[in-house]
Design a protein around this motif. Structure first.
Motif, PDB file in Angstrom:
ATOM      1  N   UNK A   1       0.837  -1.199   0.000  1.00 11.18           N
ATOM      2  CA  UNK A   1       0.000   0.000   0.000  1.00 11.18           C
ATOM      3  C   UNK A   1       0.876   1.255   0.000  1.00 11.18           C
ATOM      4  N   UNK A   2       1.949   1.196   0.776  1.00 11.01           N
ATOM      5  CA  UNK A   2       2.873   2.331   0.870  1.00 11.01           C
ATOM      6  C   UNK A   2       3.461   2.686  -0.493  1.00 11.01           C
ATOM      7  N   UNK A   3       3.628   1.649  -1.326  1.00 13.64           N
ATOM      8  CA  UNK A   3       4.145   1.867  -2.701  1.00 13.64           C
ATOM      9  C   UNK A   3       3.003   2.179  -3.674  1.00 13.64           C
ATOM     10  N   UNK A   4       1.802   2.380  -3.128  1.00 18.06           N
ATOM     11  CA  UNK A   4       0.602   2.677  -3.921  1.00 18.06           C
ATOM     12  C   UNK A   4       0.312   1.585  -4.950  1.00 18.06           C
ATOM     13  N   UNK A   5       0.531   0.337  -4.535  1.00 16.07           N
ATOM     14  CA  UNK A   5       0.258  -0.780  -5.433  1.00 16.07           C
ATOM     15  C   UNK A   5      -1.135  -1.326  -5.189  1.00 16.07           C
ATOM     16  N   UNK A   6      -1.766  -1.786  -6.286  1.00 12.76           N
ATOM     17  CA  UNK A   6      -3.120  -2.328  -6.142  1.00 12.76           C
ATOM     18  C   UNK A   6      -3.055  -3.792  -5.695  1.00 12.76           C
ATOM     19  N   UNK A   7      -3.853  -4.149  -4.696  1.00  9.26           N
ATOM     20  CA  UNK A   7      -3.866  -5.527  -4.195  1.00  9.26           C
ATOM     21  C   UNK A   7      -5.311  -6.017  -4.045  1.00  9.26           C
ATOM     22  N   UNK A   8      -5.484  -7.310  -4.069  1.00  9.02           N
ATOM     23  CA  UNK A   8      -6.817  -7.900  -3.879  1.00  9.02           C
ATOM     24  C   UNK A   8      -6.644  -9.307  -3.301  1.00  9.02           C
ATOM     25  N   UNK A   9      -6.123  -9.397  -2.088  1.00  5.38           N
ATOM     26  CA  UNK A   9      -5.795 -10.692  -1.481  1.00  5.38           C
ATOM     27  C   UNK A   9      -7.007 -11.339  -0.810  1.00  5.38           C
ATOM     28  N   UNK A  10      -6.944 -12.651  -0.681  1.00  7.91           N
ATOM     29  CA  UNK A  10      -7.902 -13.398   0.147  1.00  7.91           C
ATOM     30  C   UNK A  10      -7.221 -13.572   1.505  1.00  7.91           C
ATOM     31  N   UNK A  11      -7.919 -13.176   2.575  1.00  4.37           N
ATOM     32  CA  UNK A  11      -7.336 -13.281   3.924  1.00  4.37           C
ATOM     33  C   UNK A  11      -7.654 -14.641   4.518  1.00  4.37           C
TER      34      UNK A  11
ATOM     35  N   UNK B   1       4.388 -22.350   4.930  1.00  9.65           N
ATOM     36  CA  UNK B   1       3.197 -21.482   4.823  1.00  9.65           C
ATOM     37  C   UNK B   1       2.019 -22.072   5.567  1.00  9.65           C
ATOM     38  N   UNK B   2       0.988 -21.234   5.833  1.00  7.05           N
ATOM     39  CA  UNK B   2      -0.164 -21.692   6.638  1.00  7.05           C
ATOM     40  C   UNK B   2      -1.095 -22.589   5.826  1.00  7.05           C
ATOM     41  N   UNK B   3      -1.935 -23.340   6.525  1.00  4.00           N
ATOM     42  CA  UNK B   3      -2.949 -24.170   5.852  1.00  4.00           C
ATOM     43  C   UNK B   3      -4.002 -23.252   5.235  1.00  4.00           C
ATOM     44  N   UNK B   4      -4.392 -23.542   4.014  1.00  5.92           N
ATOM     45  CA  UNK B   4      -5.453 -22.749   3.364  1.00  5.92           C
ATOM     46  C   UNK B   4      -6.622 -23.683   3.043  1.00  5.92           C
ATOM     47  N   UNK B   5      -7.796 -23.340   3.547  1.00  5.03           N
ATOM     48  CA  UNK B   5      -8.978 -24.213   3.407  1.00  5.03           C
ATOM     49  C   UNK B   5      -9.494 -24.220   1.964  1.00  5.03           C
ATOM     50  N   UNK B   6     -10.300 -25.241   1.657  1.00  9.34           N
ATOM     51  CA  UNK B   6     -10.915 -25.345   0.335  1.00  9.34           C
ATOM     52  C   UNK B   6     -11.791 -24.129   0.041  1.00  9.34           C
ATOM     53  N   UNK B   7     -12.466 -23.621   1.074  1.00 15.15           N
ATOM     54  CA  UNK B   7     -13.358 -22.465   0.894  1.00 15.15           C
ATOM     55  C   UNK B   7     -12.561 -21.237   0.437  1.00 15.15           C
ATOM     56  N   UNK B   8     -11.413 -21.001   1.085  1.00 15.72           N
ATOM     57  CA  UNK B   8     -10.572 -19.848   0.712  1.00 15.72           C
ATOM     58  C   UNK B   8      -9.983 -20.024  -0.689  1.00 15.72           C
ATOM     59  N   UNK B   9      -9.672 -21.288  -1.024  1.00 17.36           N
ATOM     60  CA  UNK B   9      -9.138 -21.547  -2.367  1.00 17.36           C
ATOM     61  C   UNK B   9     -10.194 -21.210  -3.426  1.00 17.36           C
TER      62      UNK B   9
END
Ligand SMILES: Nc1ncnc2c1ncn2[C@@H]1O[C@H](COP(=O)(O)OP(=O)(O)O)[C@@H](O)[C@H]1O
Ligand SMILES: O=P(O)(O)OC[C@H]1O[C@](O)(COP(=O)(O)O)[C@@H](O)[C@@H]1O
Length: 309
Positions: A72-82, A107-115
């Motif tokens: 954000x500090x570099x004014x970059x556009x992001x759209x992550x899934x938390x 890395x952390x476990x990522x659920x099927x729903x988040x995928x």
């Protein structure tokens, strides 16, 4: 539009030591932190080169928030899934003789729903003028066929894909026919069941066979030995540029970023090769995982030597 996908981002922690004493006490001389992970590095380099992208993927916890804030500090556009859990920290140990030891966490476990949430986002972005950059490892819970599935999904909408992955991810994705790829020597050798003692002639044969099978464009990076490019019928080799090395972490990502920028700017093959070599050489002159400045890359462009294969 360029969309970078980082399924497994990382805070890159770069520590400098004199000589690493394995099994002993090491006093760290310098430490620095960067928002990293392959696709995120690609986005940061694209930004530095004056172009734009949207960075997506999975972020979690304090590390995730630190990465989001840095972008954000570099004014970059992001759209992550938390996601629940903590985005990893990858430790890079740099010795004064130039040796680099990398400790990349799973890395952390990522659920099927988040995928599914991420896949739906990607599907929404997929259009004829979209390039997806699929880069790096995947966290726990994500199957190695994910890149191949994404490639098939976005191809149906006319979008293009640049792949930078290794092992099973690479193998599965290759079968789906990515439009461009940036393997390094080790990744391509591994794919062919070999180790990195492979000769340039053998690499050339493997890359040729991969290109014939998938019809994609290949930038094969070979560290301090430079790179080979297979862009349709244009097949060339470039020696690495003679730059002062600070940290080679992120050099491959800078090359992938250059490929993406060249795609976006509709560069011809020679301009593409020059940008790849200049951006990656620029990246090794920076400390940690920092991208090179646009000014440095523009200066390095003139120094690129291209040899026909
Ligand atoms: N020591 C170096 N000196 C100059 N350029 C380098 C050096 N190491 C890497 N590069 C540049 O960065 C590119 C990518 O590096 P490489 O190590 O192959 O990628 P990866 O980080 O994906 O393993 C190389 O093709 C080269 O252009
Ligand atoms: O997802 P992986 O394969 O663990 O790689 C992640 C690491 O790769 C990097 O993106 C650097 O990659 P390159 O040196 O290949 O450009 C680091 O920022 C990060 O820690």
């Amino acid at each position: 539009m360029i969309i970078t996908v980082t399924m497994n981002p990382a805070v890159d922690k770069t520590v400098s030591v004199g000589t690493l004493a394995r099994g002993g006490l090491n006093r760290v001389r310098h430490v620095e932190y960067d928002a990293g992970g392959k696709g995120i590095n690609v986005s940061r380099t694209i930004r530095e080169l004056g172009s734009s992208s949207i960075a997506t993927g999975f972020l979690g916890g304090n590390n995730g928030r630190a990465i989001a804030a840095a972008l954000l500090e570099k004014e970059m556009e992001t759209d992550f899934v938390w996601v629940d859990g903590e985005t990893r920290t990858n430790t890079k140990i740099c010795e004064e003789n130039g040796a680099l030891t990398e400790l990349n966490e799973p890395g952390p476990f990522v659920s099927g729903e988040k995928q599914r949430e991420l896949l739906q986002k990607l599907e929404r972005y997929a259009k004829e003028d979209t390039l997806f950059v699929l880069s790096g490892s995947v966290p726990a819970g994500v199957k190695p066929d994910i890149y191949g599935n994404i490639i098939r999904m976005v191809h149906q909408k006319g979008a293009s894909v640049l792949l930078d992955a290794d092992g099973e991810l690479f193998k599965n994705a290759l079968a789906a026919g990515p439009d461009m790829m940036k393997p390094n020597r080790m990744e391509l050798a591994q794919y062919a069941g070999r180790d990195d003692r492979i000769s340039d002639e053998e690499l050339l044969k493997i890359a040729g066979a991969v290109q014939k099978q998938n019809a994609g464009k290949i930038a094969l990076s070979m560290g301090a030995d430079g790179a080979m490019f297979f862009l349709g019928d244009y097949r060339v080799k470039c020696p690495a540029l003679p730059v002062k090395v600070q940290s080679t972490v992120g050099a491959g990502d800078a090359m992938a970023a250059a490929l993406a920028c060249a795609w976006s700017a509709k560069c011809d093959v020679e301009e593409t090769v020059r940008l790849c070599m200049a951006a990656s050489a620029g990246a090794v002159t920076t400390t940690g995982t920092k991208p090179p400045s646009r000014e440095l890359v523009e200066n390095l462009l003139k120094q690129v030597v291209i040899e026909k294969l």
